[in-house]
Design a protein around this motif. Sequence first.
Motif, PDB file in Angstrom:
ATOM      1  N   MET A   1      99.627  59.079  76.436  1.00 32.71           N
ATOM      2  CA  MET A   1      99.449  60.508  76.274  1.00 32.71           C
ATOM      3  C   MET A   1      98.430  60.795  75.172  1.00 32.71           C
ATOM      4  O   MET A   1      97.822  61.841  75.201  1.00 32.71           O
ATOM      5  CB  MET A   1     100.774  61.176  75.946  1.00 32.71           C
ATOM      6  CG  MET A   1     101.700  61.281  77.138  1.00 32.71           C
ATOM      7  SD  MET A   1     103.199  62.246  76.882  1.00 32.71           S
ATOM      8  CE  MET A   1     104.108  61.188  75.811  1.00 32.71           C
ATOM      9  N   GLN A   2      98.283  59.861  74.255  1.00 36.65           N
ATOM     10  CA  GLN A   2      97.296  60.077  73.200  1.00 36.65           C
ATOM     11  C   GLN A   2      95.877  59.977  73.744  1.00 36.65           C
ATOM     12  O   GLN A   2      94.981  60.642  73.253  1.00 36.65           O
ATOM     13  CB  GLN A   2      97.508  59.077  72.075  1.00 36.65           C
ATOM     14  CG  GLN A   2      98.794  59.318  71.334  1.00 36.65           C
ATOM     15  CD  GLN A   2      99.074  58.234  70.305  1.00 36.65           C
ATOM     16  OE1 GLN A   2      98.475  57.176  70.343  1.00 36.65           O
ATOM     17  NE2 GLN A   2      99.997  58.515  69.410  1.00 36.65           N
ATOM     18  N   THR A   3      95.680  59.139  74.762  1.00 31.90           N
ATOM     19  CA  THR A   3      94.357  58.969  75.345  1.00 31.90           C
ATOM     20  C   THR A   3      94.022  60.106  76.300  1.00 31.90           C
ATOM     21  O   THR A   3      92.911  60.626  76.297  1.00 31.90           O
ATOM     22  CB  THR A   3      94.271  57.631  76.104  1.00 31.90           C
ATOM     23  OG1 THR A   3      94.618  56.590  75.205  1.00 31.90           O
ATOM     24  CG2 THR A   3      92.894  57.394  76.653  1.00 31.90           C
ATOM     25  N   GLU A   4      94.978  60.492  77.122  1.00 30.30           N
ATOM     26  CA  GLU A   4      94.765  61.539  78.131  1.00 30.30           C
ATOM     27  C   GLU A   4      96.046  62.356  78.269  1.00 30.30           C
ATOM     28  O   GLU A   4      97.040  61.887  78.797  1.00 30.30           O
ATOM     29  CB  GLU A   4      94.382  60.905  79.466  1.00 30.30           C
ATOM     30  CG  GLU A   4      93.993  61.892  80.530  1.00 30.30           C
ATOM     31  CD  GLU A   4      92.812  62.748  80.123  1.00 30.30           C
ATOM     32  OE1 GLU A   4      92.937  63.983  80.173  1.00 30.30           O
ATOM     33  OE2 GLU A   4      91.767  62.194  79.750  1.00 30.30           O
ATOM     34  N   ARG A   5      96.013  63.583  77.791  1.00 35.81           N
ATOM     35  CA  ARG A   5      97.217  64.430  77.783  1.00 35.81           C
ATOM     36  C   ARG A   5      97.804  64.686  79.154  1.00 35.81           C
ATOM     37  O   ARG A   5      99.006  64.835  79.311  1.00 35.81           O
ATOM     38  CB  ARG A   5      96.908  65.757  77.105  1.00 35.81           C
ATOM     39  CG  ARG A   5      96.657  65.611  75.648  1.00 35.81           C
ATOM     40  CD  ARG A   5      96.448  66.963  74.996  1.00 35.81           C
ATOM     41  NE  ARG A   5      95.938  66.743  73.658  1.00 35.81           N
ATOM     42  CZ  ARG A   5      94.942  67.410  73.132  1.00 35.81           C
ATOM     43  NH1 ARG A   5      94.336  68.350  73.821  1.00 35.81           N
ATOM     44  NH2 ARG A   5      94.541  67.148  71.914  1.00 35.81           N
ATOM     45  N   SER A   6      96.970  64.710  80.185  1.00 31.48           N
ATOM     46  CA  SER A   6      97.466  65.050  81.522  1.00 31.48           C
ATOM     47  C   SER A   6      98.489  64.052  82.043  1.00 31.48           C
ATOM     48  O   SER A   6      99.314  64.377  82.893  1.00 31.48           O
ATOM     49  CB  SER A   6      96.307  65.165  82.518  1.00 31.48           C
ATOM     50  OG  SER A   6      95.695  63.909  82.720  1.00 31.48           O
ATOM     51  N   VAL A   7      98.481  62.821  81.515  1.00 29.45           N
ATOM     52  CA  VAL A   7      99.433  61.819  81.979  1.00 29.45           C
ATOM     53  C   VAL A   7     100.870  62.221  81.647  1.00 29.45           C
ATOM     54  O   VAL A   7     101.819  61.756  82.279  1.00 29.45           O
ATOM     55  CB  VAL A   7      99.081  60.411  81.431  1.00 29.45           C
ATOM     56  CG1 VAL A   7      99.487  60.264  79.979  1.00 29.45           C
ATOM     57  CG2 VAL A   7      99.720  59.332  82.282  1.00 29.45           C
TER      58      VAL A   7
ATOM     59  N   HIS B   1      94.726  59.752  86.156  1.00 31.09           N
ATOM     60  CA  HIS B   1      94.474  60.443  84.891  1.00 31.09           C
ATOM     61  C   HIS B   1      93.268  59.893  84.128  1.00 31.09           C
ATOM     62  O   HIS B   1      93.060  60.225  82.963  1.00 31.09           O
ATOM     63  CB  HIS B   1      95.731  60.381  84.021  1.00 31.09           C
ATOM     64  CG  HIS B   1      96.879  61.103  84.631  1.00 31.09           C
ATOM     65  ND1 HIS B   1      96.981  62.483  84.650  1.00 31.09           N
ATOM     66  CD2 HIS B   1      97.965  60.642  85.297  1.00 31.09           C
ATOM     67  CE1 HIS B   1      98.089  62.833  85.283  1.00 31.09           C
ATOM     68  NE2 HIS B   1      98.706  61.732  85.685  1.00 31.09           N
ATOM     69  N   GLY B   2      92.469  59.043  84.796  1.00 34.81           N
ATOM     70  CA  GLY B   2      91.248  58.555  84.184  1.00 34.81           C
ATOM     71  C   GLY B   2      91.467  57.578  83.041  1.00 34.81           C
ATOM     72  O   GLY B   2      90.679  57.541  82.101  1.00 34.81           O
ATOM     73  N   LEU B   3      92.535  56.793  83.109  1.00 37.46           N
ATOM     74  CA  LEU B   3      92.818  55.807  82.074  1.00 37.46           C
ATOM     75  C   LEU B   3      92.286  54.444  82.487  1.00 37.46           C
ATOM     76  O   LEU B   3      92.116  54.162  83.673  1.00 37.46           O
ATOM     77  CB  LEU B   3      94.331  55.714  81.836  1.00 37.46           C
ATOM     78  CG  LEU B   3      95.004  57.008  81.380  1.00 37.46           C
ATOM     79  CD1 LEU B   3      96.512  56.837  81.387  1.00 37.46           C
ATOM     80  CD2 LEU B   3      94.518  57.412  80.004  1.00 37.46           C
ATOM     81  N   ASP B   4      92.064  53.587  81.511  1.00 32.70           N
ATOM     82  CA  ASP B   4      91.589  52.229  81.760  1.00 32.70           C
ATOM     83  C   ASP B   4      92.732  51.403  82.346  1.00 32.70           C
ATOM     84  O   ASP B   4      93.746  51.189  81.693  1.00 32.70           O
ATOM     85  CB  ASP B   4      91.109  51.613  80.442  1.00 32.70           C
ATOM     86  CG  ASP B   4      90.603  50.200  80.598  1.00 32.70           C
ATOM     87  OD1 ASP B   4      90.447  49.727  81.740  1.00 32.70           O
ATOM     88  OD2 ASP B   4      90.353  49.569  79.553  1.00 32.70           O
TER      89      ASP B   4
ATOM     90  N   ASP C   1      94.101  48.352  80.370  1.00 27.87           N
ATOM     91  CA  ASP C   1      94.733  48.565  79.071  1.00 27.87           C
ATOM     92  C   ASP C   1      95.994  47.706  78.958  1.00 27.87           C
ATOM     93  O   ASP C   1      96.845  47.721  79.846  1.00 27.87           O
ATOM     94  CB  ASP C   1      95.075  50.046  78.915  1.00 27.87           C
ATOM     95  CG  ASP C   1      95.645  50.373  77.554  1.00 27.87           C
ATOM     96  OD1 ASP C   1      96.778  49.938  77.285  1.00 27.87           O
ATOM     97  OD2 ASP C   1      94.976  51.077  76.786  1.00 27.87           O
TER      98      ASP C   1
END
Length: 65
Positions: A1-7, A38-41, A44
């Motif tokens: 959630m810190q990387t992308e709030r929408s998650v 959500h556009g995350l790696d 990770d």
Amino acid sequence: MQTERSVAIDLPQKLLVWEDDGDVFLTYNDLEFLAMRHGLDTADESLTGIADAIADLVAAIAGNE
């Protein structure tokens, strides 16, 4: 959630256990799907660890340890 709030809309991770005609199913959103959504790696390490933990949990519930 810190990387992308929408998650946050998809967290905490949920599992759906349901029955149909005597067969029991366990359904959940794959972490790779959620990462892409959500556009995350997807590489990770924290996501990989969570995905592995969920897979282990699902296997234990299904009796496939």
